[in-house]
Structures are given as C-alpha cells and as structure tokens.
Design a protein around this motif. Structure first.
Motif, short mmCIF file in Angstrom:
data_model
loop_
_atom_site.label_atom_id
_atom_site.label_comp_id
_atom_site.label_asym_id
_atom_site.label_seq_id
_atom_site.Cartn_x
_atom_site.Cartn_y
_atom_site.Cartn_z
N GLU A 1 0.80 -1.22 0.00
CA GLU A 1 0.00 0.00 0.00
C GLU A 1 0.84 1.28 0.00
O GLU A 1 0.48 2.26 -0.63
CB GLU A 1 -0.95 0.02 1.20
CG GLU A 1 -2.03 -1.06 1.13
CD GLU A 1 -2.99 -0.96 2.30
OE1 GLU A 1 -2.80 -0.07 3.18
OE2 GLU A 1 -3.93 -1.76 2.35
N ARG A 2 1.95 1.25 0.73
CA ARG A 2 2.74 2.47 0.86
C ARG A 2 4.13 2.14 1.36
O ARG A 2 4.40 1.02 1.81
CB ARG A 2 2.05 3.48 1.77
CG ARG A 2 1.77 2.98 3.15
CD ARG A 2 0.86 3.93 3.92
NE ARG A 2 -0.42 3.32 4.21
CZ ARG A 2 -1.34 3.85 4.99
NH1 ARG A 2 -1.15 5.03 5.52
NH2 ARG A 2 -2.47 3.24 5.23
N LYS B 1 7.32 9.79 2.45
CA LYS B 1 6.20 8.86 2.51
C LYS B 1 5.60 8.77 1.12
O LYS B 1 5.21 9.78 0.53
CB LYS B 1 5.16 9.34 3.52
CG LYS B 1 5.68 9.48 4.94
CD LYS B 1 4.56 9.69 5.93
CE LYS B 1 3.70 8.45 6.06
NZ LYS B 1 2.68 8.59 7.12
N ASP C 1 2.66 7.16 -1.14
CA ASP C 1 1.34 6.55 -1.01
C ASP C 1 0.53 6.89 -2.26
O ASP C 1 0.31 8.07 -2.57
CB ASP C 1 0.63 7.08 0.24
CG ASP C 1 -0.61 6.27 0.60
OD1 ASP C 1 -1.20 5.66 -0.30
OD2 ASP C 1 -0.97 6.26 1.78
N ASP D 1 -2.54 6.43 -2.68
CA ASP D 1 -3.86 6.90 -2.30
C ASP D 1 -3.73 8.34 -1.80
O ASP D 1 -3.38 8.58 -0.65
CB ASP D 1 -4.45 6.00 -1.21
CG ASP D 1 -5.88 6.37 -0.85
OD1 ASP D 1 -6.31 7.50 -1.16
OD2 ASP D 1 -6.57 5.53 -0.23
N ARG E 1 -5.51 9.47 1.55
CA ARG E 1 -4.87 9.25 2.85
C ARG E 1 -3.89 10.38 3.16
O ARG E 1 -3.81 10.86 4.30
CB ARG E 1 -4.15 7.90 2.87
CG ARG E 1 -5.04 6.71 3.14
CD ARG E 1 -4.24 5.48 3.50
NE ARG E 1 -3.40 5.02 2.41
CZ ARG E 1 -3.61 3.90 1.72
NH1 ARG E 1 -4.63 3.12 2.02
NH2 ARG E 1 -2.78 3.54 0.75
N THR E 2 -3.15 10.80 2.14
CA THR E 2 -2.19 11.89 2.35
C THR E 2 -2.91 13.20 2.62
O THR E 2 -2.45 14.01 3.44
CB THR E 2 -1.26 12.02 1.13
OG1 THR E 2 -0.70 10.74 0.82
CG2 THR E 2 -0.13 12.99 1.43
N SER F 1 -2.76 9.45 8.81
CA SER F 1 -3.64 9.17 7.67
C SER F 1 -4.96 8.52 8.06
O SER F 1 -5.90 8.49 7.26
CB SER F 1 -2.92 8.28 6.64
OG SER F 1 -2.54 7.04 7.21
#
Length: 248
Positions: free
Chosen positions: A15-16, A27, A29, A31, A34-35, A174
C-alpha cells in the motif's frame, strides 16, 4: 558519493512505503486521499507533529522528529513513566480539540468488519475457534455507542516520539478522524498493558477499562489478516496473537 545520506527503508508494503534520507522522511502513497487527511490532520491537531517540507504526489516529505519512539510492539518500552504520562496528557488535548471536518469509521462498519475477520480466522484455521470466540465476546464491550472526538486513529507506540520525559511529536495521521477516544488509548497501550495506568494519569478522565480491553481484542482480531498479507508477523512474541491469548 561521500556525504550523501544513506537511504533507509522504514516500512514498505503493497500500500505504501516510508524512506528516511538524513533528517527527511519520504512517505510514498498512491492513495492521495490518505495523504490529504494526514496533511490536514497535522495542521489542525493541537499536539506536536512533523513539519511538512513539501508534497509532490505521491510523495510527502516530512522533517524527522527529535527523540525516539515510545516503544515497539513485542518489546519492553524503555521510556519513563513520566513520558507515558506526558503522552496521555497530549492525547487528552487531542480528544478535547474541535472535531475534524471529515468523518471516521462508524460502529456498524467496525462491527461488520470484525465479524468478517473472525469468520476468516476460524474458517482458514489461523487461530483456534475458542480463542477467536472469547476475544469476540470481549470486543463487544468496545462496540457500544460513543461520543465522537478528534482521534489519531492509529496511535501505535511507534508513532509517538519522546525525548526524556517530554513528547516531541506524533506521526502517521492518515487514519485520523472522528472516532472513539478509548480506541486511541487502547491502540497506544496494546501489548503494553502495564503502562495504561501511566497514560491514564496524564489523560485525567474516567475510563471504562472493559472498553479498553474490548478494543485490545478488537484491534488484534481486525489486524491479523492485513499483517500477514503485508509481510508482518502477528504471531511474534508480545504481538497481536499474544494479546488475544492474554484474554483467556
């Protein structure tokens, strides 16, 4: 290449991923939602958080926090009682803050997910039926109506940094949103039940310990499939499976 900081992989799964380069955390990610939550939550949370250096999706760059993590699941925490109490006070400050403008998971969603995970754990022979059934009963105490507060949503001890007896910051926002205050307290003390009294000394509020125990069971039951799928070991000493066994 002299002087070039070493690239360290902090955590990485499907996922990340999080990398550390010198005093900067990157980081990654895919998505962006989420960030978005993480950046906004850090901006409004009334507790210390990392400085956002820049953001260029799918990468978010954060400054490293001073100090060290409060501890790790499966290992004794070397942080002082005063540090744990300071963390409890910071969590209370977060929970007393105005609600964030976005929702969190509701009770019906969590109950449905918990039942699905319990069914999988038994059906696939991951855990004994009696162990799952016992913890599902314990978890029921947590699945009562609650008054939403501003929660971190994933307040693991590795996400809280302290320096001596002082909290220096909280990372990984997140999952922040409107949720149950006792879920945060249970997540923080998962596998470190002996530290709950210190946390509550700083939190300074009446807490239903049966609900805390319920969240310890619920969070462990909910996490096992994800952990196994992403290369982590919930069966390691002191981790989620041992938390479940401690309820027997």
């Amino acid at each position: 290449m002299a002087g070039v900081p070493e690239v360290k992989v902090v955590v990485a799964h499907q996922e990340r991923a999080t990398l550390r380069i010198g005093d900067v955390f990157l980081k990654i990610d895919a998505d962006s939602g989420r960030t978005d939550v993480e950046v906004e939550a850090m901006a409004i949370a009334p507790v210390p958080t990392p400085e956002v250096l820049w953001r260029q999706p799918p990468v978010l760059a954060l400054a490293a926090l001073p100090g060290t993590a409060l501890g790790r699941l499966g290992e004794p925490s070397t942080a002082s009682s005063a540090a744990w109490t300071a963390v409890g006070a910071a969590v209370r400050k977060l929970h007393d803050a105005p609600l964030p403008p976005w929702p969190g998971r509701d009770r019906a969603e969590l109950t449905s997910q918990l039942d699905a995970e319990c069914e999988w754990l038994v059906r696939d022979g991951v855990l004994p039926t009696d162990l799952v059934a016992r913890n599902r009963r314990v978890a029921e105490a947590a699945l009562r109506p609650w008054t939403p507060v501003f929660t971190h949503g994933d307040l693991q001890i590795t996400h809280v940094f302290v320096d001596g007896d002082e909290i220096t910051g909280v990372i990984d926002w997140s999952e922040a949103g409107r949720g149950d205050a006792l879920f945060d307290l249970a997540t923080l003390t998962l596998g470190h039940e002996e530290r709950l009294a210190d946390v509550l000394a700083g939190y300074r509020a009446d807490v239903d310990l049966d609900v805390i125990r319920g969240w310890w069971s619920a969070r462990s039951l909910l996490a096992i499939r994800w952990l196994v799928a992403h290369g982590f070991d919930p069966f390691a000493p002191g981790c989620e499976v041992d938390v479940l066994k401690s309820r027997l």
